[in-house]
Write an enzyme that holds these catalytic residues in place. Sequence first.
Site, mmCIF file in Angstrom:
data_model
loop_
_atom_site.group_PDB
_atom_site.id
_atom_site.type_symbol
_atom_site.label_atom_id
_atom_site.label_comp_id
_atom_site.label_asym_id
_atom_site.label_seq_id
_atom_site.Cartn_x
_atom_site.Cartn_y
_atom_site.Cartn_z
ATOM 1 N N ARG A 178 0.842 -1.202 0.000
ATOM 2 C CA ARG A 178 0.000 0.000 0.000
ATOM 3 C C ARG A 178 0.876 1.251 0.000
ATOM 4 O O ARG A 178 2.054 1.172 0.352
ATOM 5 C CB ARG A 178 -0.842 0.009 1.291
ATOM 6 C CG ARG A 178 -1.705 -1.217 1.449
ATOM 7 C CD ARG A 178 -1.745 -1.698 2.903
ATOM 8 N NE ARG A 178 -2.332 -3.040 2.995
ATOM 9 C CZ ARG A 178 -3.634 -3.274 3.118
ATOM 10 N NH1 ARG A 178 -4.469 -2.266 3.245
ATOM 11 N NH2 ARG A 178 -4.098 -4.500 3.139
ATOM 12 N N ASP A 248 -3.491 3.948 3.620
ATOM 13 C CA ASP A 248 -3.225 2.532 3.893
ATOM 14 C C ASP A 248 -4.189 1.620 3.138
ATOM 15 O O ASP A 248 -4.025 0.397 3.173
ATOM 16 C CB ASP A 248 -3.311 2.247 5.404
ATOM 17 C CG ASP A 248 -4.612 2.738 6.010
ATOM 18 O OD1 ASP A 248 -4.888 3.946 5.925
ATOM 19 O OD2 ASP A 248 -5.371 1.913 6.553
HETATM 20 P P1 AMP Z 1 -9.740 -0.623 7.186
HETATM 21 O O1 AMP Z 1 -10.032 0.832 7.096
HETATM 22 O O2 AMP Z 1 -10.929 -1.515 7.262
HETATM 23 O O3 AMP Z 1 -8.824 -1.057 6.109
HETATM 24 O O4 AMP Z 1 -9.013 -0.862 8.623
HETATM 25 C C1 AMP Z 1 -8.130 0.051 9.230
HETATM 26 C C2 AMP Z 1 -7.191 -0.654 10.180
HETATM 27 O O5 AMP Z 1 -7.909 -1.266 11.262
HETATM 28 C C3 AMP Z 1 -6.372 -1.738 9.536
HETATM 29 O O6 AMP Z 1 -5.082 -1.677 10.032
HETATM 30 C C4 AMP Z 1 -7.081 -3.020 9.979
HETATM 31 O O7 AMP Z 1 -6.227 -4.114 10.011
HETATM 32 C C5 AMP Z 1 -7.581 -2.637 11.351
HETATM 33 N N1 AMP Z 1 -8.789 -3.399 11.733
HETATM 34 C C6 AMP Z 1 -10.026 -3.294 11.212
HETATM 35 N N2 AMP Z 1 -10.867 -4.134 11.824
HETATM 36 C C7 AMP Z 1 -10.159 -4.800 12.759
HETATM 37 C C8 AMP Z 1 -10.451 -5.819 13.734
HETATM 38 N N3 AMP Z 1 -11.679 -6.318 13.864
HETATM 39 N N4 AMP Z 1 -9.456 -6.268 14.498
HETATM 40 C C9 AMP Z 1 -8.212 -5.769 14.389
HETATM 41 N N5 AMP Z 1 -7.871 -4.813 13.517
HETATM 42 C C10 AMP Z 1 -8.813 -4.334 12.711
HETATM 43 MG MG MG Z 2 -7.296 -1.223 5.428
#
Ligand code: AMP
Ligand code: MG
Length: 482
Positions: A178, A248
């Site tokens: 990313r 990201d």
């Molecule tokens: P996203 O915007 O969905 O790509 O997520 C943002 C960040 O939060 C990323 O680093 C994900 O890995 C983390 N993340 C999202 N949901 C969870 C979860 N249920 N447990 C742990 N990390 C999470």
């Molecule tokens: Mg993400």
Amino acid sequence: MTALQFKQPFFNELPKLLSPVLPQGLGASRWIAWSDDAAQLLGGIKPTASLLNQCAGNQLFDNGLGHYFAQVYSGHQFGGYSPQLGDGRAMIVGSLQAPEGAFEMSLKGAGITPYSRHGDGRAVLRSALREFLASEALHHLGIATTRALAVVGSDLSVWRETEETAAITVRLARSHIRFGHFQYVTHGLQSKPQLQALIDFTIKQHYPELTLDSQGYSAWFAKVVDSTALMIAKWQAFGFTHGVMNTDNMSILGDTLDYGPFGFLDRYDEDFVCNHSDSESRYSFVRQPGVALWNLQRLAQALAPIIASDSLVSGLDSFEPRLIEHYVTIMSGRLGMARHDNDSDLELISALMRGLQANGLDYTRTMRQLKLVSHADKQLPWQDDCVQPQLMSDWWRAYKTRLVGVDDWDGWQAQRQRTNPKYILRNYLAQQAIEEAERGNLEMVTSLMAALQNPFDEQTQYEQYAQLPPDWAQGLVLSCSS
Ligand code: AMP
Ligand code: MG
């Protein structure tokens, strides 16, 4: 069936950018969805019981490591910089060589990693299915995206706003690198050798035609800008709103990545915001091109220790013209109109969008009606649905001047059918399929997926998936909770 043969280029070459992890299995699990089309990428693998156990994280794939890994990166989230993010719940198994190139397999929702922060490392069935349906839908619309092989469901309960069940999406990505990876190396590790290693790795894996020198780096950045511009042009052309365009979530290859509260336009509304956590409408539909450029600027800052400033600046300067060129090419293809120059073509296309917006017309269904248009018509097929018909009759007059060369109208209309989809993943359809799946009925997931795999074909047996959203679904918005 022979076992999948994993290689580990990222693990071996960039060990400072990951942590080894082990999955926390879902326990008793079942296939909720399976994409034969994605399985073809891996030589036509089948959803066997042993594969189910592996995809559920109950049993390790034999990937040559004895564990999986989670990548670390950082990123700008809604404009603010988070110095350390990373795969909080996705784990990469390894890289599989396929006839179309290599794909990394990851299990999204397979448990806690060092980057889980306060999360539980899980994905709920709802979000796993949304990622599955969306990535397959975008792929079949011709929009670059990560793919999804399957969704595995379970009885494991997890809490979001209410109690839900845990699931895993089996994701296949050409790369999981990313923009945020480069930000992490430059601003976090502050290591020029690591940045060099990451750039060289990316180029060797994905741009083998380029050299690892200043000329190659400059050409590489221009390609990153161009593939991002192409992805955004396609999102805008087909009415897709990503919802969480943080750096990201931006793939270095220009593949749509990390599906959360995304949404396709129903009514054409350039101010559409699909993510109700986005209180400032930062990631509204119309803002996506500007956000992509802003994200590319953040990437350029992260690359500056290695890549010459004038290369970065000229790459960034190419974003807008490349985006317009891609967008106008796609949209004039949808409209079947003769091109003049980008400025006047874009103005004509934009005038149609203004007309759709002012008249509250459904984007996909209106564009699909182009297959009924002929030069002899006095008005457009949707003219009678308009509250501001004058906008449309003015536009029809201008558009007609771009159709004068057409002599084979049957061929022209058939071409409109091939370029204007009938089936898109409307939010209300995803919602219905999810609710059915949560009740244990997978029929709609399967049939909706089949319809979305041939979005340009009539498929009269799936007519119900081409309907306007019902009243309850008007303005359906989603949160980041996944
Ligand atoms: P996203 O915007 O969905 O790509 O997520 C943002 C960040 O939060 C990323 O680093 C994900 O890995 C983390 N993340 C999202 N949901 C969870 C979860 N249920 N447990 C742990 N990390 C999470
Ligand atoms: Mg993400």
